[in-house]
Design an enzyme around this catalytic site. Structure first.
Site, mmCIF file in Angstrom:
data_model
loop_
_atom_site.group_PDB
_atom_site.id
_atom_site.type_symbol
_atom_site.label_atom_id
_atom_site.label_comp_id
_atom_site.label_asym_id
_atom_site.label_seq_id
_atom_site.Cartn_x
_atom_site.Cartn_y
_atom_site.Cartn_z
ATOM 1 N N ASP A 171 -6.457 -1.707 4.488
ATOM 2 C CA ASP A 171 -5.898 -2.786 3.674
ATOM 3 C C ASP A 171 -6.212 -4.176 4.221
ATOM 4 O O ASP A 171 -5.658 -5.165 3.740
ATOM 5 C CB ASP A 171 -4.376 -2.620 3.574
ATOM 6 C CG ASP A 171 -3.994 -1.283 2.980
ATOM 7 O OD1 ASP A 171 -4.473 -0.980 1.881
ATOM 8 O OD2 ASP A 171 -3.239 -0.546 3.631
ATOM 9 N N ASP A 181 0.862 -1.169 0.000
ATOM 10 C CA ASP A 181 0.000 0.000 0.000
ATOM 11 C C ASP A 181 0.904 1.227 0.000
ATOM 12 O O ASP A 181 2.063 1.146 0.413
ATOM 13 C CB ASP A 181 -0.888 -0.016 1.246
ATOM 14 C CG ASP A 181 -1.691 1.254 1.388
ATOM 15 O OD1 ASP A 181 -2.369 1.630 0.421
ATOM 16 O OD2 ASP A 181 -1.623 1.874 2.466
ATOM 17 N N ASP A 236 -1.320 -1.057 6.187
ATOM 18 C CA ASP A 236 -1.430 -0.528 7.542
ATOM 19 C C ASP A 236 -2.413 -1.322 8.393
ATOM 20 O O ASP A 236 -2.588 -1.021 9.571
ATOM 21 C CB ASP A 236 -1.808 0.956 7.529
ATOM 22 C CG ASP A 236 -3.154 1.198 6.855
ATOM 23 O OD1 ASP A 236 -3.920 0.239 6.658
ATOM 24 O OD2 ASP A 236 -3.442 2.362 6.521
#
Length: 626
Positions: free
Chosen positions: A523, A324, A519
């Site tokens: 996600d 991410d 995180d």
């Protein structure tokens, strides 16, 4: 700790009595006294094995302890008391070493548990009182003085300090704490006094969750352990049947005497007992769990939480790592980096932006309102405020209509466009535009790239691992950051379901292992969908701990590399251990069929391979990131 010490004392007793029996028989020729000494050696050396074997036999199960006792009794039956005593001594001594080694791997977890605070200073209308931490409930006000541990996860409401979080996250530097910050249970208050509101009971703190997850991880088996688990009751019965069959083959086919109480190697029973020793799979059974537990403990000490043996093994098989962007490759904290006023005065632009920002809960508005507090300006009131969903805000200040929002929405009112940012070194996370009859400008925010991101991605490529960025941000922003960091592939403007679909594509229908680093909040679906989910930070939400197989507790992205190195070294050590264990069983077993080796030699080979397997696994405790 007590168990390995007891076994060490029993092993010492077995050694002393065994040597005494050998000395009495060899030098003083008192067989009855030597026999008493050997019996004492058998009691000391066989006590622990007998206790464990009895528990299994009651459940109609047989294990390695039963095999060792059977060999010791068989050795006594053929007069090989010293060999039997030697077997029990080495078996008990190696067992003590195994327990000691496994205890070392659990040391870090025990340290976390022992370090957990026991009491708290609770503030109420009567003043300060001391309460056990298990009586803390959400909302209680707690005071923490310098040198004390934080009793529960709490939000600081008064005072400033710095906490040592190294025992929980591996962060070596003290972490500042001020009003609004979260202090984690079990961390040490180093400087001043602060007060805070308990966020959750101590039993639900990040510390207790991590302790529970690591303890659970220690019991979760790795894929390769399923192979060694087969060497249990079924294998024991097979070996017993094989040795019984070979006893009759050596006796009836090859003409060896069935029994010989002088302890000579040429009796059929002596050969059968030797085969039983060398075929016992002690080293094989320990080859995988000893390595996995060492890897888990080594990771925990360095701020990496592996949730079980499968996570340790699978990470070494990963060929693609997806990241991410926000909060993972970047800091996740948007900062105001540029104010551009294209028409009118900058002060007027700031006043208008601050007026709209204080009326909105959008993250960018909150960031803008925070910055406005430092500008020292008067903030006028906005009338007739309207929220245009997905575009921005429109309202009046005095008789003038203003807009604040995205570029297209605001530039429609301004009737003009503006040049892009001149700050090439910054990568824009977002823009907030403001326009009216007398003013037109933009506030640009950027999300700083983590300093360790580029080196981490470069190191992964050296490992032959492809890197991919999955983000919901604009394509031009994502591509710019991706190019700076050297990401192999960038996929931008993805919704959560789009990220999951992208992961499935990267897996290539299950033919390629993919890891996802995020995180742990937005996600969580991707982390759950990946072959190895990796979450950043112990301070994250429960999703980070529930969905991820690996948690980087100290938020250091480079620990992805350390986790990978631990996984790869663990895989190699497992292969080495299994090869050593199976090789010893195969070579010694075939030799026993062909040539009558001494029972003592078989004992040394069997126990020696067991000790080597454990010591080889302990090397993982010393792994450092290169």
């Amino acid at each position: 700790e007590g168990e390995w010490k007891l076994m060490a004392w029993l092993a010492a007793g077995c050694l002393v009595f065994g040597l005494s029996g050998w000395a009495i028989d060899s030098w003083f020729h008192l067989p009855w006294l030597a026999l008493l000494a050997y019996l004492a050696a058998y009691v000391c050396g066989g006590w622990d094995a007998a206790c464990d074997a009895w528990e299994k036999v009651r459940k109609f199960q047989l294990d390695i302890h039963f095999l060792m006792l059977a060999v010791a009794v068989g050795a006594a039956a053929v007069g090989a008391w010293k060999e039997g005593s030697l077997l029990l001594f080495l078996f008990t001594a190696s067992g003590a070493m195994e327990h000691y080694a496994m205890g070392r791997t659990r040391k870090e977890i025990s340290a976390l548990l022992d370090a957990a605070p026991k009491t708290a200073r609770v503030l109420d209308e009567t003043g300060e009182r001391i309460l056990p931490v298990d009586q803390l409930v959400e909302g209680m006000l707690v005071r923490v003085i310098s040198g004390e541990q934080v009793p529960a996860d709490m939000r600081v409401t008064k005072g400033e300090s710095a906490c040592d979080e190294s025992n929980l996250t591996g962060e070596a530097r003290p972490v500042p704490k001020a009003c609004g910050d979260t202090a984690l249970a079990g961390t040490m208050n180093l400087l001043g006094v602060f007060e805070g509101e308990v966020l959750r009971p101590a039993s639900e703190s990040a510390l207790q969750k991590i302790i529970g997850l690591i303890e659970k991880a220690q019991g979760m088996k790795a894929p390769s352990q399923r192979f060694t688990d087969r060497f249990g009751t079924g294998y024991t019965w097979t070996i017993l049947l094989l040795c019984s069959t070979m006893f009759f083959v050596w006796w009836l086919v090859f003409g060896l005497p069935p029994f010989d109480n002088t302890g000579e190697q040429e009796s059929a029973l002596y050969r059968a007992m030797t085969l039983l020793v060398v075929a016992s799979p002690c080293a094989l059974v320990l080859s995988v769990p000893s390595s996995i537990l060492s890897a888990i403990a080594s990771g925990a000490r360095r701020g990496i939480l592996f949730r079980g043996g499968a996570a340790v093994e699978n990470f070494a098989k990963v060929k693609v790592v997806a990241f991410d962007k926000t909060g993972t490759l970047t800091s996740g904290e948007l900062g105001l980096t540029e104010i551009c006023c294209f028409r009118g005065e900058e002060t007027a632009l700031k006043k208008i932006a601050a007026s709209f920002a204080k009326l909105s809960q959008h993250p960018l508005s909150r960031s803008l309102a925070t910055h406005a507090e430092t500008w020292g300006i008067d903030i006028p009131e906005v009338e007739n405020l309207e929220n245009v969903l997905g575009r921005g805000l429109v309202g009046k200040i005095g008789e003038t209509t203003y807009r604040m929002g995205n570029a297209r929405f605001v530039q429609e009112l301004a009737g003009e466009t503006a040049p892009p940012s001149s700050k090439k070194e910054e990568f824009l996370g977002a823009e907030v535009w403001v326009a009216g009859e007398d003013v037109f400008g933009v506030f640009r925010f950027s999300d700083k790239v983590r300093p360790e991101s580029k080196k981490t991605l470069a190191a992964l490529r050296k490992h032959g691992i492809r890197t991919v960025m999955l983000t919901g941000d604009r394509k031009e922003t994502a591509v710019s950051i991706g190019n700076l960091l050297g990401v192999d592939e960038v996929r931008a403007e993805l919704m959560p379901e789009g990220k999951v679909s992208a992961l499935q594509e990267l897996k290539e229908n299950g033919t390629r292992k993919v890891a996802m680093v995020g995180d742990g909040v937005n996600d969580a679906p991707c982390i759950a969908a990946a072959d190895v989910g990796i979450a950043m930070g112990a301070r994250g939400s429960d999703a980070a701990l529930e969905q991820a197989e690996v948690v980087l507790m100290n938020d250091h992205l480079e620990n992805v590399l350390l986790a990978l190195e631990l996984s790869e070294k663990s895989k190699n050590i497992i292969y080495q251990n299994v090869a050593l264990a199976l090789g010893t069983i195969t070579v010694m077993g075939l030799t026993t069929f062909i040539y009558p080796i001494p029972l003592a030699f078989g004992v040394f080979a069997h126990e020696g391979s067991t000790v080597l397997v454990v010591l080889n696994s302990l090397r993982l405790l010393a792994v450092r990131l290169k």
